[in-house]
Scaffold this active site. Structure first.
Site, PDB file in Angstrom:
ATOM      1  N   ASP A 258      84.965  20.657  78.362  1.00  0.00           N
ATOM      2  CA  ASP A 258      83.522  20.530  78.521  1.00  0.00           C
ATOM      3  C   ASP A 258      82.932  19.751  77.348  1.00  0.00           C
ATOM      4  O   ASP A 258      82.756  20.279  76.262  1.00  0.00           O
ATOM      5  CB  ASP A 258      82.879  21.917  78.604  1.00  0.00           C
ATOM      6  CG  ASP A 258      81.376  21.842  78.818  1.00  0.00           C
ATOM      7  OD1 ASP A 258      80.894  20.775  79.247  1.00  0.00           O
ATOM      8  OD2 ASP A 258      80.694  22.847  78.558  1.00  0.00           O
ATOM      9  N   LYS A 265      77.655  17.885  73.655  1.00  0.00           N
ATOM     10  CA  LYS A 265      77.799  18.868  72.579  1.00  0.00           C
ATOM     11  C   LYS A 265      77.975  18.126  71.262  1.00  0.00           C
ATOM     12  O   LYS A 265      78.820  17.241  71.143  1.00  0.00           O
ATOM     13  CB  LYS A 265      79.013  19.763  72.834  1.00  0.00           C
ATOM     14  CG  LYS A 265      78.881  20.678  74.041  1.00  0.00           C
ATOM     15  CD  LYS A 265      80.143  21.510  74.220  1.00  0.00           C
ATOM     16  CE  LYS A 265      80.058  22.397  75.450  1.00  0.00           C
ATOM     17  NZ  LYS A 265      79.099  23.496  75.306  1.00  0.00           N
ATOM     18  N   ASP A 276      87.310  26.581  78.250  1.00  0.00           N
ATOM     19  CA  ASP A 276      86.222  26.852  79.187  1.00  0.00           C
ATOM     20  C   ASP A 276      86.732  27.081  80.602  1.00  0.00           C
ATOM     21  O   ASP A 276      85.960  27.106  81.553  1.00  0.00           O
ATOM     22  CB  ASP A 276      85.223  25.688  79.160  1.00  0.00           C
ATOM     23  CG  ASP A 276      83.816  26.106  79.548  1.00  0.00           C
ATOM     24  OD1 ASP A 276      83.562  27.321  79.618  1.00  0.00           O
ATOM     25  OD2 ASP A 276      82.980  25.217  79.774  1.00  0.00           O
ATOM     26  N   ARG A 340      77.767  27.063  86.147  1.00  0.00           N
ATOM     27  CA  ARG A 340      77.079  27.703  87.280  1.00  0.00           C
ATOM     28  C   ARG A 340      77.063  26.787  88.500  1.00  0.00           C
ATOM     29  O   ARG A 340      77.008  27.263  89.631  1.00  0.00           O
ATOM     30  CB  ARG A 340      75.672  28.117  86.859  1.00  0.00           C
ATOM     31  CG  ARG A 340      74.738  26.995  86.518  1.00  0.00           C
ATOM     32  CD  ARG A 340      73.582  27.442  85.638  1.00  0.00           C
ATOM     33  NE  ARG A 340      74.069  27.847  84.318  1.00  0.00           N
ATOM     34  CZ  ARG A 340      73.276  28.294  83.346  1.00  0.00           C
ATOM     35  NH1 ARG A 340      71.980  28.437  83.554  1.00  0.00           N
ATOM     36  NH2 ARG A 340      73.773  28.634  82.172  1.00  0.00           N
TER      37      ARG A 340
END
Length: 506
Positions: A258, A265, A276, A340
């Site tokens: 990720d 990030k 992750d 999500r």
């Protein structure tokens, strides 16, 4: 990696000539009333060494198997706030000492409070601690075989199934971004389940993924052009012989790396993001254990969403509106809230299965939010929908997790959580996230469940509906890896042991 197998042993294995080359005692007081020969040795050692009972110690023990006696103290178990992790941690320390001393066939003797329900599975938990202590990443060249003989008749078949599942979960979670990129993760699953009574299928066609898993595919969009990073959905089903009493439907988040995507990030926070995928890893590990044990009466369907959230010219960006599998139009609020999106499409497919299933229960497993660590430290966070809360499903998981050294903290879904994901314009039905990091957002690990319910269509299966379906969202962002070293430590395989034990409780 060191390969650990368990067996049940009787007390006479302690003495004389045998294949066992060490005895590991895990205890709080080392009184060992049922083992006077061992107790006498310990008392003699304690008379000349004040470390006995306070730190792990190796003793010369003529007459015992292998002549080695390793004492691994749990510490005082009488406090109201202690739990079974004491057995796990003590055994982990002790087995490492035994291994360094050259032992490869270790007898495990566990002694503790007999009437305290918190320690009901102390011997099993200690055995699993041994497995954790000896685990090495699959790329470490060590094929050593280690046998652990658990004294006093624990269920060795169950322990071995659990350890096989936990090894798989640790392998999959801990593999680096190339070792366990989506295709490699899927290939590992194929090999893992090859000889098991499971139905396994893999979706690897980009057009099919975009059509059937549009939110998941948005996350993966910038990685599709790189074949070794291209997305996969792995579907695994276990169906027992005979009558089915309950159905579990499990969605596992498998973001193999990720970057944060367009919401990149920064400040060093990208390190560790190959972990992750802990939710999908745990789901795969659970399915391995289930396949080996073949429990009656329960059907289990797991979907694992394997994607890499890459940054590039084709990356998805905030403000995009994407229609998910369930039909909801989702405005992207933050591309670093990608998990999500992956889960929503998986859950929508599982919802369709649940609609026709016997006594369905839905779970999502995910390293989802930094907020769960801010709220609960190194513990798993669980959020229930209204149906699960009414049936106290989260409480069951909490109680089982305590006994299996995988503590769980329980959160409540509130109306404010739905307000967080409410549409901000007429163009969308949902907002995936606001534009801040979850760790800094009020109720940052609770409100994603509101999104998942709406985006998957599971919100229609509420308490007042014709078919209420309980749903637990399990956030393992802070428990999937050892708390002592979250960037580089070993994966923990949580909550595989808890979920397997729950099957017998429901």
């Amino acid at each position: 990696m060191a390969q650990v197998t368990f067996s049940s042993q009787q007390r006479d294995a302690l003495f004389g000539q045998s294949p066992w080359d060490a005895v590991l005692v895990v205890s709080d007081r080392f009184e060992l009333a049922q083992w006077p020969e061992v107790s006498q040795l310990i008392q003699h050692a304690a008379s000349v060494d004040q470390r006995i009972g306070s730190e792990a110690t190796l003793l010369l023990a003529p007459g015992l198997a292998g002549g080695r006696l390793i004492l691994a103290p749990t510490g005082d178990l009488g406090s109201d706030y202690e739990d079974a992790r004491r057995f796990y941690e003590a055994a982990e320390t002790g087995i490492k000492m035994a291994y360094r001393a050259g032992a490869r066939n270790v007898l495990l003797l566990v002694d503790g409070p007999k009437t305290d329900a918190r320690y009901l599975y102390g011997a099993d938990v200690a055995a699993l601690g041994c497995g954790q202590g000896l685990y090495l990443n699959p790329d470490v060249e060590d094929s050593t075989q280690v046998r652990v003989g658990v004294l006093d008749g624990q269920d060795a078949d169950r322990l071995n199934a659990l350890e096989h599942g936990r090894v798989a979960a640790r392998d999959l979670c801990g593999g680096d971004p190339e070792q366990m990129a989506p295709p490699a993760f899927a290939d590992y699953c194929l090999a893992l389940f090859e000889e098991e009574p499971l139905d396994v299928s893999i979706i690897d066609d980009a057009e099919q993924l975009v059509r059937e898993y549009p939110l998941l595919s948005a996350v993966a969009r910038s990685s599709f052009a790189v074949a070794r990073h291209s997305a996969r959905v792995v579907r695994v089903e276990y169906c027992p012989e005979g009558e089915i009493h309950q159905t579990w439907l499990i969605a596992g988040k498998g973001v193999t790396f990720d970057t944060g995507g367009a919401d990149l990030k920064v400040g060093g926070s990208m390190a560790g993001m190959s972990r992750d995928k802990g939710g999908a890893a745990a789901a795969a590990g659970l399915m391995k254990a289930v396949a080996m044990l073949q429990p009656k009466g329960i059907r289990i369907i797991a979907e694992l969403g394997l994607v890499r959230n890459s940054i590039g010219s084709d990356a998805f960006v905030p403000d995009e509106i994407i229609t998910g599998h369930a039909g909801a139009k989702v405005r992207i609020g933050n591309t670093d809230a990608e998990g999500r999106l992956v889960l929503a499409d998986l859950l929508s497919h599982l919802r369709q299965q649940a609609d026709q299933a016997v006594n369905p229960r839905v779970f999502s497993l995910a390293t989802l939010t930094g907020h769960v660590g801010r709220a609960y430290g190194p513990y798993t966070g669980v959020v229930e929908n209204s149906v699960a809360r009414s049936g106290q499903l989260g409480r069951v998981m909490q109680q089982v997790g305590e006994r299996w050294a995988e503590p769980v903290e329980l959160s409540t879904l509130r109306r404010e959580d739905f307000a967080q994901v409410a549409p901000r314009s007429e163009s969308e039905d949902l907002l995936s996230s606001n534009n801040g990091a979850s760790v800094n957002i009020s109720r940052g690990h609770q409100f994603p469940l509101a999104f998942l319910l709406k985006a998957s269509g599971l919100d229609r299966y509420h308490l007042g509906s014709d078919k209420p379906i309980p749903y637990l969202h399990v956030d393992i962002a802070s428990s999937a890896v050892e708390a002592s070293n979250p960037l580089y430590g070993k994966p923990t395989a949580r909550p595989v042991a808890t979920l397997l034990a729950m099957m017998a409780e429901l």
